[in-house]
Design an enzyme around this catalytic site. Structure first.
Site, PDB file in Angstrom:
ATOM      1  N   ASN A 102      -1.360  -9.482   4.323  1.00 33.63           N
ATOM      2  CA  ASN A 102      -1.229  -8.065   4.618  1.00 33.63           C
ATOM      3  C   ASN A 102      -0.893  -7.312   3.327  1.00 33.63           C
ATOM      4  OD1 ASN A 102      -1.079  -5.677   6.044  1.00 33.63           O
ATOM      5  ND2 ASN A 102       0.480  -6.375   7.488  1.00 33.63           N
ATOM      6  N   CYS A 108      -5.406   0.549   3.626  1.00 29.03           N
ATOM      7  CA  CYS A 108      -5.466  -0.891   3.870  1.00 29.03           C
ATOM      8  C   CYS A 108      -6.867  -1.431   3.599  1.00 29.03           C
ATOM      9  CB  CYS A 108      -5.068  -1.181   5.301  1.00 29.03           C
ATOM     10  SG  CYS A 108      -6.078  -0.279   6.499  1.00 29.03           S
ATOM     11  N   HIS A 135      -6.196  -1.213  11.498  1.00 30.31           N
ATOM     12  CA  HIS A 135      -5.639  -1.751  10.266  1.00 30.31           C
ATOM     13  C   HIS A 135      -6.604  -2.790   9.696  1.00 30.31           C
ATOM     14  CE1 HIS A 135      -2.667  -2.599   7.306  1.00 30.31           C
ATOM     15  NE2 HIS A 135      -2.336  -3.781   7.762  1.00 30.31           N
ATOM     16  N   GLN A 159       0.807  -1.222   0.000  1.00 25.32           N
ATOM     17  CA  GLN A 159       0.000   0.000   0.000  1.00 25.32           C
ATOM     18  C   GLN A 159       0.838   1.268   0.000  1.00 25.32           C
ATOM     19  OE1 GLN A 159      -1.720  -1.109   4.040  1.00 25.32           O
ATOM     20  NE2 GLN A 159      -1.647   1.102   4.330  1.00 25.32           N
TER      21      GLN A 159
END
Ligand SMILES: *[C@@H]1O[C@H](CO)[C@@H](O)[C@H](O)[C@H]1NC(C)=O
Ligand SMILES: *[C@@H]1O[C@H](CO)[C@@H](O)[C@H](O)[C@H]1NC(C)=O
Length: 335
Positions: A299, A142, A278, A136
């Site tokens: 992630n 996110c 997150h 990102q």
């Protein structure tokens, strides 16, 4: 890791035990230089380099002392973020915004309620439902990466085609209730995709790590669509397990712990709160050799972080929200 690096790190450990801190500094300086070369980092000035060296050194010392204590089921390690303070890291790399959003408190039907054929472990990567790890950058979106990974998953599961989809489209166009690089909600992203009647490919609308105006032409080049989305009943890891057995699931977590920045490998069982800052995607689960259950998460911090971009986080903990609040706000799109 190359042989020279292995030798170097063995020597480095011996040296740090035998010599004083001042003599140790050149070896950290050398590690910093190597790290700069690995990640192509350049500093604008001598003073900036010195500042970054000191942060790097603090992080390295923290990582080494944590790993030496060796009493957790995870390890920390140097990654791309090793010259950032924890505050700098958080400011740039999270982006899930919880409060004041009516859609976050809705409860929906839960289609997997009565599902019972739950295998002991599962990895959606092995079934071809997970695209490569993305990054990102220094943009707190996110939420877009989490939503896209969940859509990529259900589309592959229902059609057999794994297509990398556009986070930038969500960043630019899913502005109703979302705040671009300053945070957002996966549910709003799913709503946008439904209203737009689909989302386009990554290569059509590539990621820029900065919010721009919505490109209507690209946004109209939809390749896949979703019909709806549902929330997993909150604070219920068993319900979450049923959902993940059926498809990758978007979750919000508290990623604000220092050990998150430096996480390298193993099942994360560290201290963690439940302020959801997150967003990631659960793409599987399992149990490690010590019998500790974990969620496998994808992630959006690049491949240098964690286990090539992935993390194992403890599952079935004795708090309803799960470790780091992972079971508090889970959702998934419906094809
Ligand atoms: C691990 O060891 C450190 C240092 O000895 C200690 O501070 C910490 O509380 C220990 N953690 C656990 C989970 O035992
Ligand atoms: C689950 O089973 C119960 C009892 O048979 C039923 O009332 C409910 O509608 C079922 N849920 C779903 C999502 O099918």
């Amino acid at each position: 890791m190359s042989l020279t690096l292995v030798l170097f790190s063995i020597f480095g450990t011996l040296a740090s035990q035998a010599m004083s801190r001042t003599i140790d500094e050149p070896s950290i300086a050398y590690k910093h230089e190597q790290w700069m070369a690995t990640y192509g980092r350049k500093y604008e000035s001598k003073s900036e380099k010195e500042k970054r060296f000191n942060i790097f050194k603090d992080n390295l010392e923290y990582i080494e002392s944590f790993n030496k204590a060796g009493n957790r089921s995870y390890k920390l390690g140097i990654n791309e973020f090793a010259d950032m303070t924890h505050d700098e890291f958080l400011a740039a790399h999270s982006g899930y915004k919880m409060p004041h959003n009516p859609t976050t408190s809705i409860s929906t039907s839960f289609r997997y309620e009565n599902f019972s054929e739950v295998p002991t472990n599962l990895d959606w990567r092995e079934k071809g439902a997970v695209t490569a790890i993305k990054y990102q950058g220094t943009c707190g979106c996110c939420w877009a990466f989490s939503a896209v990974a969940a859509i990529e998953g259900i589309i592959q599961i229902t059609t057999g085609n794994l297509i990398s989809l556009s986070e930038q489209q969500l960043l630019d166009c899913s502005t109703n209730g979302n705040r671009g690089c300053n945070g957002g909600w996966m549910m709003n992203a799913f709503e946008y995709v439904m209203q737009n009647k689909g989302i386009t490919k990554e290569e059509t609308y590539p990621y820029q790590a900065i919010q721009g105006t919505c490109d209507m032409e690209k946004a109209a080049a939809q390749v896949v669509d979703i019909s709806s989305y549902e929330m997993v009943p909150a604070n219920d890891e068993e319900a979450l397990l049923k959902a993940v057995t059926n498809q990758p699931v978007s979750v919000a977590i508290d990623g604000s712990g220092l050990d998150f920045q430096q996480y390298k490998t193993g099942v994360f069982d560290g201290n963690c709160g439940t302020s959801l800052t997150h967003a990631v995607t659960i793409i599987g689960y399992g149990t490690n050799e010590e019998g500790k259950n974990y969620w496998l998460i994808k992630n959006s911090w690049g491949e240098s972080w964690g286990e090539n971009g992935y993390m194992k986080i403890q599952r079935d903990v004795n708090t309803p929200g799960g470790l780091c609040g992972i079971a508090m706000k889970a959702s998934y799109p419906i094809a």
